[in-house]
Design a protein around this motif. Structure first.
Motif, PDB file in Angstrom:
ATOM      1  N   GLY A 388      -4.738   5.996 -19.152  1.00 62.19           N
ATOM      2  CA  GLY A 388      -4.821   5.612 -20.561  1.00 62.19           C
ATOM      3  C   GLY A 388      -6.072   4.821 -20.856  1.00 62.19           C
ATOM      4  O   GLY A 388      -6.745   5.037 -21.872  1.00 62.19           O
ATOM      5  N   VAL A 389      -6.414   3.906 -19.952  1.00 58.69           N
ATOM      6  CA  VAL A 389      -7.614   3.086 -20.145  1.00 58.69           C
ATOM      7  C   VAL A 389      -8.870   3.956 -20.142  1.00 58.69           C
ATOM      8  O   VAL A 389      -9.789   3.766 -20.947  1.00 58.69           O
ATOM      9  CB  VAL A 389      -7.698   2.007 -19.041  1.00 58.69           C
ATOM     10  CG1 VAL A 389      -9.021   1.260 -19.121  1.00 58.69           C
ATOM     11  CG2 VAL A 389      -6.533   1.034 -19.170  1.00 58.69           C
ATOM     12  N   ALA A 390      -8.920   4.948 -19.236  1.00 66.53           N
ATOM     13  CA  ALA A 390     -10.086   5.841 -19.140  1.00 66.53           C
ATOM     14  C   ALA A 390     -10.312   6.606 -20.434  1.00 66.53           C
ATOM     15  O   ALA A 390     -11.452   6.928 -20.787  1.00 66.53           O
ATOM     16  CB  ALA A 390      -9.893   6.819 -17.983  1.00 66.53           C
ATOM     17  N   LEU A 391      -9.232   6.911 -21.158  1.00 70.52           N
ATOM     18  CA  LEU A 391      -9.338   7.710 -22.381  1.00 70.52           C
ATOM     19  C   LEU A 391      -9.258   6.858 -23.650  1.00 70.52           C
ATOM     20  O   LEU A 391      -9.210   7.394 -24.751  1.00 70.52           O
ATOM     21  CB  LEU A 391      -8.216   8.752 -22.410  1.00 70.52           C
ATOM     22  CG  LEU A 391      -8.259   9.790 -21.282  1.00 70.52           C
ATOM     23  CD1 LEU A 391      -7.010  10.674 -21.334  1.00 70.52           C
ATOM     24  CD2 LEU A 391      -9.507  10.635 -21.372  1.00 70.52           C
ATOM     25  N   PHE A 392      -9.235   5.538 -23.480  1.00 76.24           N
ATOM     26  CA  PHE A 392      -9.060   4.652 -24.625  1.00 76.24           C
ATOM     27  C   PHE A 392     -10.396   4.148 -25.156  1.00 76.24           C
ATOM     28  O   PHE A 392     -10.750   4.366 -26.318  1.00 76.24           O
ATOM     29  CB  PHE A 392      -8.121   3.507 -24.215  1.00 76.24           C
ATOM     30  CG  PHE A 392      -8.273   2.211 -24.969  1.00 76.24           C
ATOM     31  CD1 PHE A 392      -8.568   2.186 -26.329  1.00 76.24           C
ATOM     32  CD2 PHE A 392      -8.089   0.997 -24.331  1.00 76.24           C
ATOM     33  CE1 PHE A 392      -8.694   0.991 -27.024  1.00 76.24           C
ATOM     34  CE2 PHE A 392      -8.214  -0.203 -25.015  1.00 76.24           C
ATOM     35  CZ  PHE A 392      -8.525  -0.202 -26.359  1.00 76.24           C
ATOM     36  N   PHE A 393     -11.191   3.499 -24.306  1.00 75.28           N
ATOM     37  CA  PHE A 393     -12.366   2.783 -24.786  1.00 75.28           C
ATOM     38  C   PHE A 393     -13.434   3.707 -25.361  1.00 75.28           C
ATOM     39  O   PHE A 393     -13.949   3.466 -26.445  1.00 75.28           O
ATOM     40  CB  PHE A 393     -12.948   1.918 -23.667  1.00 75.28           C
ATOM     41  CG  PHE A 393     -12.219   0.624 -23.477  1.00 75.28           C
ATOM     42  CD1 PHE A 393     -12.523  -0.481 -24.255  1.00 75.28           C
ATOM     43  CD2 PHE A 393     -11.216   0.505 -22.535  1.00 75.28           C
ATOM     44  CE1 PHE A 393     -11.852  -1.677 -24.094  1.00 75.28           C
ATOM     45  CE2 PHE A 393     -10.537  -0.690 -22.354  1.00 75.28           C
ATOM     46  CZ  PHE A 393     -10.854  -1.781 -23.138  1.00 75.28           C
ATOM     47  N   MET A 394     -13.776   4.743 -24.634  1.00 71.20           N
ATOM     48  CA  MET A 394     -14.891   5.586 -25.087  1.00 71.20           C
ATOM     49  C   MET A 394     -14.595   6.258 -26.435  1.00 71.20           C
ATOM     50  O   MET A 394     -15.410   6.193 -27.367  1.00 71.20           O
ATOM     51  CB  MET A 394     -15.241   6.619 -24.011  1.00 71.20           C
ATOM     52  CG  MET A 394     -16.398   7.544 -24.387  1.00 71.20           C
ATOM     53  SD  MET A 394     -15.741   9.024 -25.211  1.00 71.20           S
ATOM     54  CE  MET A 394     -17.226   9.893 -25.618  1.00 71.20           C
ATOM     55  N   PRO A 395     -13.425   6.929 -26.624  1.00 72.74           N
ATOM     56  CA  PRO A 395     -13.157   7.530 -27.936  1.00 72.74           C
ATOM     57  C   PRO A 395     -13.125   6.517 -29.082  1.00 72.74           C
ATOM     58  O   PRO A 395     -13.681   6.768 -30.151  1.00 72.74           O
ATOM     59  CB  PRO A 395     -11.780   8.184 -27.742  1.00 72.74           C
ATOM     60  CG  PRO A 395     -11.692   8.458 -26.285  1.00 72.74           C
ATOM     61  CD  PRO A 395     -12.392   7.298 -25.641  1.00 72.74           C
ATOM     62  N   VAL A 396     -12.484   5.356 -28.848  1.00 71.83           N
ATOM     63  CA  VAL A 396     -12.380   4.376 -29.937  1.00 71.83           C
ATOM     64  C   VAL A 396     -13.743   3.754 -30.239  1.00 71.83           C
ATOM     65  O   VAL A 396     -14.097   3.549 -31.403  1.00 71.83           O
ATOM     66  CB  VAL A 396     -11.329   3.296 -29.602  1.00 71.83           C
ATOM     67  CG1 VAL A 396     -11.268   2.255 -30.711  1.00 71.83           C
ATOM     68  CG2 VAL A 396      -9.953   3.923 -29.411  1.00 71.83           C
ATOM     69  N   LEU A 397     -14.544   3.484 -29.198  1.00 69.78           N
ATOM     70  CA  LEU A 397     -15.910   2.993 -29.417  1.00 69.78           C
ATOM     71  C   LEU A 397     -16.725   3.998 -30.226  1.00 69.78           C
ATOM     72  O   LEU A 397     -17.455   3.632 -31.155  1.00 69.78           O
ATOM     73  CB  LEU A 397     -16.600   2.751 -28.074  1.00 69.78           C
ATOM     74  CG  LEU A 397     -16.477   1.375 -27.423  1.00 69.78           C
ATOM     75  CD1 LEU A 397     -17.165   1.367 -26.072  1.00 69.78           C
ATOM     76  CD2 LEU A 397     -17.042   0.286 -28.316  1.00 69.78           C
ATOM     77  N   THR A 398     -16.622   5.268 -29.858  1.00 67.27           N
ATOM     78  CA  THR A 398     -17.373   6.313 -30.561  1.00 67.27           C
ATOM     79  C   THR A 398     -16.941   6.405 -32.018  1.00 67.27           C
ATOM     80  O   THR A 398     -17.766   6.537 -32.922  1.00 67.27           O
ATOM     81  CB  THR A 398     -17.175   7.676 -29.868  1.00 67.27           C
ATOM     82  OG1 THR A 398     -17.530   7.551 -28.487  1.00 67.27           O
ATOM     83  CG2 THR A 398     -18.045   8.749 -30.505  1.00 67.27           C
ATOM     84  N   ILE A 399     -15.635   6.322 -32.249  1.00 66.91           N
ATOM     85  CA  ILE A 399     -15.115   6.394 -33.625  1.00 66.91           C
ATOM     86  C   ILE A 399     -15.647   5.240 -34.462  1.00 66.91           C
ATOM     87  O   ILE A 399     -16.133   5.433 -35.591  1.00 66.91           O
ATOM     88  CB  ILE A 399     -13.571   6.395 -33.614  1.00 66.91           C
ATOM     89  CG1 ILE A 399     -13.039   7.748 -33.128  1.00 66.91           C
ATOM     90  CG2 ILE A 399     -13.017   6.085 -35.012  1.00 66.91           C
ATOM     91  CD1 ILE A 399     -11.541   7.785 -32.881  1.00 66.91           C
TER      92      ILE A 399
END
Length: 526
Positions: A388-399
């Motif tokens: 979950g952590v691996a898929l959390f930060f990058m997408p939300v940062l990009t958004i």
């Protein structure tokens, strides 16, 4: 008064044809320098935590005084973060990053040579302030050197740093303190920081930057320092001072509320604010920041609660608690290249939603823990959460960065990191308070049905104490306290699971496209 570019005061002539964006001689080396500096800075938010008893003993201070080593850093860092946009406009991204990194090196050296608690706390406050712009500038500079197709990989790398550094901090800090001396948790920053500053300054030399001389917003600065300082100290000392039973906490709360209310109103109406709160007019920035703050606060609460529970309730040492929680960083490290490369092929809202479902699932699993749970189960759940952590930060940062203009990225990143940091502070204080409160309530409920003069109960207590009734009663109370704490722990994780599910709704307020913007071509309008 509008900000003017540095120089003659005459506006620069428009270029006949936009030039290509700047690219350093070695993107890989520049990335290494930026990542090392950011990792070093984030690591220092937690590296001193497990060393506080040793530090206080060596410097002849109390345990309460030693907590200011953490508090002073957090307060100064929280004040500096939202100033990133203003400082970037004044000095430029590369120059500010280099200066901040070298100042971090100097203040780390001061921390290491401190001979008194007062000197150490002062050095930590300076260290927290000067490193404030480093993380937001790393985001802005990484996005500026990568082509559009690879910006996801840059943000994924930064996300990994955000996750791994706080986990590695206590483990590395404990190991250094046990095997060398506490001073080296600060001295190790010196060679790393010098190398990172030298690499970035050399590689980014010649990068065109437009600087301004913005008017100093003294009212905004004063209310920011006063409000954020009072709020952060209130959150850090709340549990120790029994919250609103303490006059000190009440006064700090009143000061924080009034100062921050004035700050928000002033910054929204000021022509040239020191912190650009108008960035929240961007839909994706607003939605992404809210999602980031809520999810990070819940994530931070997990990172605080699990090691505390392992040490208080399960009898783990600090090092073994670190080993049990460390698997959360495995999948982020392994998946970072894949997430960075392929994530943008999917709707980032779907990826973030899946991440929050995984984190909710692991929270609900922990809500079923008891005092017999073994090391393997704890570690496996930490490992699963890492997905979950691996898929959390990058997408939300990009958004949250996706609809900012290129020149707004440093300011937006600083502002988002600031509110994320405050979210973590709220989570730390409220989670610890709630756990203590629920433990007290459940202890009372468990004991109210135990009659003190019941013969069966007295016989059981005597057996527990191996013939000593008093000792047996103490052991029985200790067992009840552990069970009460376990019930409170389970309730909090049930709530955290619900919070992760609620965050999904905020992610879907954002609207595509979600490509993080790079710099405009040199010579274009700023």
């Amino acid at each position: 008064m509008a900000a003017q570019p540095e120089g003659t005061g005459t506006p620069p002539a428009r270029a006949a044809a936009p030039a290509q964006p700047f690219s350093p001689p070695s993107v890989a080396l520049t990335t290494l320098g930026l990542a090392l500096a950011s990792f070093m800075q984030v690591l220092d938010t937690t590296i001193a935590n497990v060393s506080l008893p040793t530090i206080s003993g060596n410097l002849g201070a109390s345990a309460n005084q030693a907590t200011w080593v953490i508090t002073s850093f957090a307060v100064s860092n929280a004040i500096a973060l939202p100033l990133t946009g203003f400082l970037t406009r004044r000095f430029g991204e590369v120059r500010l990053f280099t200066w901040a990194t070298m100042a971090f090196v100097v203040t780390s050296l001061l921390c290491g040579i401190s001979q008194s608690m007062g000197m150490l706390v002062t050095a930590r406050a300076l260290q927290g302030f000067v490193c404030g712009p480093m993380y937001p500038l790393t985001q802005a500079l990484l996005l500026s050197i990568y082509p559009a197709a690879k910006r996801g990989q840059a943000l994924a790398l930064l996300a990994m740093v955000t996750v791994v550094a706080p986990i590695a901090g206590p483990i590395l800090g404990g190991w250094i303190t046990d095997n060398y001396s506490w001073e080296w948790i600060f001295f190790i920053n010196v060679p790393i920081g010098v190398f990172a500053a030298w690499v970035v300054s050399r590689q980014m030399k010649g990068r065109p930057e437009r600087t301004e001389r913005p008017k100093m917003d003294y009212i905004g600065l004063a209310t920011l320092v006063l409000g954020v300082g009072a709020l952060q100290i209130m959150l850090d000392l709340g549990n120790e001072k029994d919250w609103f039973q303490s006059t000190e906490i009440v006064v700090l709360t009143i000061v924080a509320v009034i100062a921050l209310a004035v700050f928000v109103i002033w910054e929204l109406t000021e022509k040239d604010p020191i912190v650009n709160l108008r960035l929240f007019r961007h839909r994706n920035f607003a939605a992404g920041t809210v999602a980031m703050v809520m999810a990070y606060a819940a994530f931070f609460a997990i990172g605080l609660m699990v090691p505390l529970w392992l040490q208080r309730n399960m009898g783990y040492t600090a090092i073994w608690a670190g080993f049990a929680t460390a698997p959360i960083g495995v999948l982020p490290i392994l998946l970072t290249p894949l997430v960075g490369k392929y994530a943008t092929r999917f709707d980032l809202r779907l990826l973030a939603s899946f991440a929050f479902i995984v984190m909710a699932f692991t929270s609900f699993l922990r809500a079923g823990f008891n005092l017999d749970v073994d090391f393997q189960r704890v570690a496996v759940i930490q490992l699963i959460q890492g997905l979950g952590v691996a898929l959390f930060f990058m997408p939300v940062l990009t958004i949250l960065l996706s609809d900012l203009e290129p020149h707004e990225i440093a300011a937006g990143s600083g502002l988002a990191t600031f509110v994320r940091t405050l979210g973590g502070s709220f989570a730390a204080s409220l989670t610890t308070w709630a756990w203590n409160q629920r433990t007290t309530i459940h202890h009372a409920r468990l004991t109210e049905h135990l009659p003190a003069y019941d013969d069966g109960l007295r016989e059981m207590a005597t057996r527990l104490g191996q013939g000593d009734l008093t000792r047996g009663a103490l052991l029985l109370n200790q067992e009840i306290s552990q069970q009460a704490a376990q019930i409170g722990f389970n309730e909090i994780f049930h709530l955290l699971g619900i919070i992760f599910l609620v965050v999904i709704a905020f992610v879907w307020f954002a609207r595509p496209p979600f490509a993080a913007k790079g710099p405009r071509p040199v010579g274009g309008d700023h």
